[in-house]
Write an enzyme that holds these catalytic residues in place. Structure first.
Site, PDB file in Angstrom:
ATOM      1  N   ASN A 161       0.751  -1.233   0.127  1.00  0.00           N
ATOM      2  CA  ASN A 161      -0.036  -0.005   0.026  1.00  0.00           C
ATOM      3  C   ASN A 161       0.838   1.304   0.003  1.00  0.00           C
ATOM      4  O   ASN A 161       0.512   2.427  -0.606  1.00  0.00           O
ATOM      5  CB  ASN A 161      -1.200   0.114   1.220  1.00  0.00           C
ATOM      6  CG  ASN A 161      -0.535   0.113   2.433  1.00  0.00           C
ATOM      7  OD1 ASN A 161       0.798  -0.329   2.771  1.00  0.00           O
ATOM      8  ND2 ASN A 161      -1.364   0.166   3.565  1.00  0.00           N
ATOM      9  N   GLY A 240       2.755  -5.306   7.612  1.00  0.00           N
ATOM     10  CA  GLY A 240       1.808  -5.960   7.018  1.00  0.00           C
ATOM     11  C   GLY A 240       0.689  -6.489   7.887  1.00  0.00           C
ATOM     12  O   GLY A 240       0.048  -5.978   8.807  1.00  0.00           O
ATOM     13  N   SER A 241       0.069  -7.638   7.308  1.00  0.00           N
ATOM     14  CA  SER A 241      -1.235  -8.186   8.140  1.00  0.00           C
ATOM     15  C   SER A 241      -0.954  -8.770   9.551  1.00  0.00           C
ATOM     16  O   SER A 241       0.358  -9.234   9.623  1.00  0.00           O
ATOM     17  CB  SER A 241      -1.986  -9.027   7.292  1.00  0.00           C
ATOM     18  OG  SER A 241      -1.067 -10.001   7.099  1.00  0.00           O
ATOM     19  N   GLU A 262       4.700  -4.112  12.532  1.00  0.00           N
ATOM     20  CA  GLU A 262       3.450  -2.879  12.229  1.00  0.00           C
ATOM     21  C   GLU A 262       2.644  -3.559  11.385  1.00  0.00           C
ATOM     22  O   GLU A 262       2.672  -3.923  10.252  1.00  0.00           O
ATOM     23  CB  GLU A 262       4.436  -1.658  11.185  1.00  0.00           C
ATOM     24  CG  GLU A 262       5.515  -1.032  11.902  1.00  0.00           C
ATOM     25  CD  GLU A 262       5.402   0.091  12.742  1.00  0.00           C
ATOM     26  OE1 GLU A 262       4.172   0.368  12.712  1.00  0.00           O
ATOM     27  OE2 GLU A 262       6.250   0.776  13.205  1.00  0.00           O
ATOM     28  N   CYS A 296      -3.229   1.431   6.729  1.00  0.00           N
ATOM     29  CA  CYS A 296      -3.491   0.787   8.011  1.00  0.00           C
ATOM     30  C   CYS A 296      -3.929   1.814   9.051  1.00  0.00           C
ATOM     31  O   CYS A 296      -4.649   1.252  10.019  1.00  0.00           O
ATOM     32  CB  CYS A 296      -2.240   0.269   8.404  1.00  0.00           C
ATOM     33  SG  CYS A 296      -0.974   1.347   8.566  1.00  0.00           S
ATOM     34  N   GLU A 473       8.384   3.352  14.439  1.00  0.00           N
ATOM     35  CA  GLU A 473       9.246   3.676  13.113  1.00  0.00           C
ATOM     36  C   GLU A 473       9.117   5.187  13.123  1.00  0.00           C
ATOM     37  O   GLU A 473       8.231   5.824  13.446  1.00  0.00           O
ATOM     38  CB  GLU A 473       8.528   3.400  11.870  1.00  0.00           C
ATOM     39  CG  GLU A 473       8.865   1.826  11.889  1.00  0.00           C
ATOM     40  CD  GLU A 473       8.436   1.021  10.451  1.00  0.00           C
ATOM     41  OE1 GLU A 473       7.644   1.581   9.884  1.00  0.00           O
ATOM     42  OE2 GLU A 473       9.282   0.079  10.011  1.00  0.00           O
TER      43      GLU A 473
HETATM   44  P1  NAP Z   1       0.390  -9.126   4.010  1.00  0.00           P
HETATM   45  O1  NAP Z   1      -0.267 -10.055   3.235  1.00  0.00           O
HETATM   46  O2  NAP Z   1       0.625  -9.344   5.437  1.00  0.00           O
HETATM   47  O3  NAP Z   1       1.964  -8.927   3.376  1.00  0.00           O
HETATM   48  C1  NAP Z   1       2.957  -7.927   3.585  1.00  0.00           C
HETATM   49  C2  NAP Z   1       4.130  -8.407   3.022  1.00  0.00           C
HETATM   50  O4  NAP Z   1       4.330  -9.969   3.684  1.00  0.00           O
HETATM   51  C3  NAP Z   1       4.174  -8.798   1.652  1.00  0.00           C
HETATM   52  O5  NAP Z   1       5.526  -8.368   1.223  1.00  0.00           O
HETATM   53  C4  NAP Z   1       3.805 -10.108   1.763  1.00  0.00           C
HETATM   54  O6  NAP Z   1       4.301 -10.774   0.254  1.00  0.00           O
HETATM   55  C5  NAP Z   1       4.759 -10.750   2.692  1.00  0.00           C
HETATM   56  N1  NAP Z   1       4.124 -12.155   3.212  1.00  0.00           N
HETATM   57  C6  NAP Z   1       3.272 -12.822   3.197  1.00  0.00           C
HETATM   58  N2  NAP Z   1       3.196 -13.931   3.810  1.00  0.00           N
HETATM   59  C7  NAP Z   1       4.536 -13.933   3.997  1.00  0.00           C
HETATM   60  C8  NAP Z   1       5.289 -15.129   4.913  1.00  0.00           C
HETATM   61  N3  NAP Z   1       4.649 -16.204   5.272  1.00  0.00           N
HETATM   62  N4  NAP Z   1       6.585 -14.852   5.043  1.00  0.00           N
HETATM   63  C9  NAP Z   1       7.418 -13.667   4.760  1.00  0.00           C
HETATM   64  N5  NAP Z   1       6.654 -12.559   4.162  1.00  0.00           N
HETATM   65  C10 NAP Z   1       5.370 -12.650   3.751  1.00  0.00           C
HETATM   66  O7  NAP Z   1      -0.254  -7.684   4.021  1.00  0.00           O
HETATM   67  P2  NAP Z   1      -0.713  -6.870   2.934  1.00  0.00           P
HETATM   68  O8  NAP Z   1      -1.974  -7.502   2.420  1.00  0.00           O
HETATM   69  O9  NAP Z   1       0.179  -6.937   1.580  1.00  0.00           O
HETATM   70  O10 NAP Z   1      -0.839  -5.344   3.511  1.00  0.00           O
HETATM   71  C11 NAP Z   1      -1.970  -4.993   4.032  1.00  0.00           C
HETATM   72  C12 NAP Z   1      -1.717  -5.053   5.586  1.00  0.00           C
HETATM   73  O11 NAP Z   1      -0.624  -4.466   5.999  1.00  0.00           O
HETATM   74  C13 NAP Z   1      -3.110  -4.722   6.355  1.00  0.00           C
HETATM   75  O12 NAP Z   1      -3.358  -5.353   7.244  1.00  0.00           O
HETATM   76  C14 NAP Z   1      -2.639  -3.150   6.952  1.00  0.00           C
HETATM   77  O13 NAP Z   1      -3.275  -2.726   7.967  1.00  0.00           O
HETATM   78  C15 NAP Z   1      -1.187  -3.572   7.116  1.00  0.00           C
HETATM   79  N6  NAP Z   1      -0.380  -2.179   7.245  1.00  0.00           N
HETATM   80  C16 NAP Z   1      -0.004  -1.847   8.195  1.00  0.00           C
HETATM   81  C17 NAP Z   1       0.803  -0.957   8.662  1.00  0.00           C
HETATM   82  C18 NAP Z   1       1.610  -0.192   9.668  1.00  0.00           C
HETATM   83  O14 NAP Z   1       2.273   0.510   9.922  1.00  0.00           O
HETATM   84  N7  NAP Z   1       1.016  -0.689  10.867  1.00  0.00           N
HETATM   85  C19 NAP Z   1       1.092  -0.358   7.569  1.00  0.00           C
HETATM   86  C20 NAP Z   1       0.643  -0.660   6.183  1.00  0.00           C
HETATM   87  C21 NAP Z   1      -0.125  -1.831   5.944  1.00  0.00           C
HETATM   88  P3  NAP Z   1       3.471 -11.124  -1.001  1.00  0.00           P
HETATM   89  O15 NAP Z   1       2.879  -9.875  -1.176  1.00  0.00           O
HETATM   90  O16 NAP Z   1       4.012 -11.521  -1.846  1.00  0.00           O
HETATM   91  O17 NAP Z   1       2.330 -12.042  -0.398  1.00  0.00           O
END
Ligand code: NAP
Length: 499
Positions: A161, A240-241, A262, A296, A473
């Site tokens: 994002n 990420g999630s 995060e 997020c 961060e």
């Molecule tokens: P995600 O599915 O958790 O993916 C985040 C990253 O992790 C991607 O690079 C993903 O690769 C990688 N990943 C997935 N499974 C993994 C594993 N088993 N081992 C290592 N890496 C893995 O999250 P998203 O859907 O891309 O992002 C949205 C989420 O991020 C939302 O929940 C949002 O709230 C959160 N977010 C939080 C913040 C914060 O600062 N708190 C900021 C921005 C977003 P792939 O893309 O190749 O699957």
């Protein structure tokens, strides 16, 4: 080079991973397409890296770390300053890359570049301030010092994002502290990360200091698992999630890595009856509709006090209904969602809410964009009378949907706001000073905005509590995430005789 994608500097379009200072393919030659979410067109192709590539990247990072850890702070600051200068000098190209692979309007992408760069500048400055302490001696002939040392190789895993800013927020403090980095950007947005690596190379980063591996969603787990199992990776910084964050926390336990997580949010946005309603609607529009609701810290639940509920919904619906939708290159305020799954999630949340008695006020459907008929567009939506039984009250919708819920009392709304396992951001509007302090201190979140729709800046600590993760961060606290504290005691020193 893909003819669909051109920049002023086409050498920022990189379609190979960056390892040990070289542009490389995956060991087994696998590749994956990069898709423009506004058109569905393929705009590039990058390596689909796996576990072998992950280990090779750590080899390179560990070698680079052995020498980089001994650089002086001034040198690390200078590297980051050069990188910052190059990012800003190429702001327009980077913004165009972000918009093409992520979909957000060009104006927002320009802002993201400047925002990401601000962390690089901040940590260039902080690099020079990461000093330790001298502890007053307890016994004659002793000295006690605290020094701070880089944790080692850092694995940075970033979401789609904010493909530039999330990467900058991790790599900049790691380099400032003296660490080397292996990094995996999200499947949907690898090109921005590779362009950032090209600029780091240009800034003079030594080979292996930062390594970027692109991979598909399918291979994210084997790649990540290789880093989790590797004892040389001393820290994971993940955005990420929450489910993936928990996976990383569980599986890094065997080597006891340090973690910054995060994770997801479920931010409440509360409007009290004493609020300035115009300011509250303005704040909600900014906080909610940036990046089409895919941030997020987006408000995911809006609570409005009963006496102003109908008025607020009317004001909000007029603004939301006027938002323009379209691909990133034009003047549209709302771009496409990242992929079809994101559209289906918004639809499922909406259908569930309506089935349980919520009222659709405006929007609520896919948007057919004449300029981009295959794009993943969703109409900005307001849905009223949402309650705690509905999925959108508990899960991040991550799209341009505003659910509104009425409330009666301050105690009731604070309980509602805290009734979630998440605790990232929260917003509220009130002009009652007693209430402002009471609510700000009662809300369970890492960040609280009072009478404001904007929270994030490099000078303030960004991060959550509860299942939104831990670690911060930016700010004066951000560098410590990448430093170990070492206590050094020196005894048997000459004791000066009192006169
Ligand atoms: P995600 O599915 O958790 O993916 C985040 C990253 O992790 C991607 O690079 C993903 O690769 C990688 N990943 C997935 N499974 C993994 C594993 N088993 N081992 C290592 N890496 C893995 O999250 P998203 O859907 O891309 O992002 C949205 C989420 O991020 C939302 O929940 C949002 O709230 C959160 N977010 C939080 C913040 C914060 O600062 N708190 C900021 C921005 C977003 P792939 O893309 O190749 O699957």
């Amino acid at each position: 080079m893909n003819p669909n994608l051109t920049l002023t500097r086409n050498n920022l379009i990189r379609q190979q991973s960056f390892v040990d200072g070289q542009w490389v393919d995956a060991a087994d030659g696998r590749r994956m397409a990069v898709i423009d979410p506004a058109t569905g067109a393929t705009i590039g192709e990058v390596p689909d890296s796996g576990a072998d590539d992950a280990r090779a990247a750590v080899d390179a990072a560990q070698r680079a770390f052995e020498s980089y850890r001994h650089t002086v702070a001034r040198e690390r600051a200078a590297l980051l300053k050069r990188w910052h200068g190059l990012i800003m000098a190429n702001q327009e190209d980077l913004a165009r890359l972000i918009s093409r692979e992520q979909g957000k309007p060009l104006m927002e992408s320009r802002t993201e570049v400047a925002y990401g760069a601000s962390y690089v500048e901040w940590f260039a400055e902080e690099a020079k301030r990461g000093g330790g302490d001298v502890i007053p001696e307890q016994h004659p002939g002793h000295r006690m010092l605290v020094v701070k040392q880089p944790v080692g190789v850092v694995a940075a895993i970033t979401p789609w994002n904010f493909p530039l800013a999330m990467l900058a927020r991790k790599i900049a403090p790691a380099l400032a502290a003296g660490c080397a980095v292996v990094c995996k950007p999200a499947e949907d947005t690898p090109l921005t990360a590779l362009a950032m690596a090209a600029l780091l190379e240009e800034a003079g980063a030594p080979a292996g200091l930062v390594n970027i591996l692109t991979s598909s969603r399918e291979r994210a787990a084997p790649l990540g698992d290789a880093w989790l199992a590797d004892p040389r990776v001393r820290k994971i910084s993940f955005t990420g999630s929450t489910p993936v964050g928990k996976h990383l926390a569980r599986h890094s336990a065997d080597t006891l890595k340090r973690l910054s997580l995060e994770l997801g949010g479920n931010a409440p946005f509360i409007v009290f009856e004493d609020a300035d309603l115009v300011a509250a609607v303005d704040g909600l529009m900014v906080a909610k509709f940036r990046n089409a609701g895919q941030t997020c810290i987006c408000p995911n639940r809006v609570y409005v006090q009963q006496s102003v509920y109908a008025t607020f919904i009317e004001m909000l619906a007029a603004r939301v209904g006027a938002l323009t939708i379209g691909p990133a290159g034009g003047s549209a305020e709302i771009g496409p969602l990242i992929n079809l799954r994101a559209i289906e999630k918004a639809e499922a949340h909406l259908a569930d809410a309506v089935a349980h008695g919520a009222r659709l006020v405006v929007g609520g459907a896919r948007h057919a964009c004449p300029d981009a008929p295959d794009g993943h567009f969703f109409t900005p939506t307001v849905v009223a009378d949402v309650d705690a039984r509905m999925r959108m009250s508990h899960e991040e919708t991550f799209g341009p949907v505003v659910p509104v819920t009425p409330f009666a009392t301050e105690d009731e709304v604070v309980a509602l706001a805290n009734d979630t396992p998440y605790g990232l951001a929260a917003y509220f509007y009130s002009r009652d000073i007693d209430r402002v302090w009471q609510v700000a201190e009662s809300i369970e979140a890492g960040m609280v905005a009072v009478n404001d729709g904007v929270l994030s800046t490099e000078v303030a600590p960004f991060g959550g509590i509860k299942e939104s993760g831990y670690g911060r961060e930016g700010s004066q606290y951000g560098l410590d995430e990448y430093l170990n504290i070492k206590y050094i005691r020196h005894g048997n020193l000459p004791v000066r005789k009192q006169a």
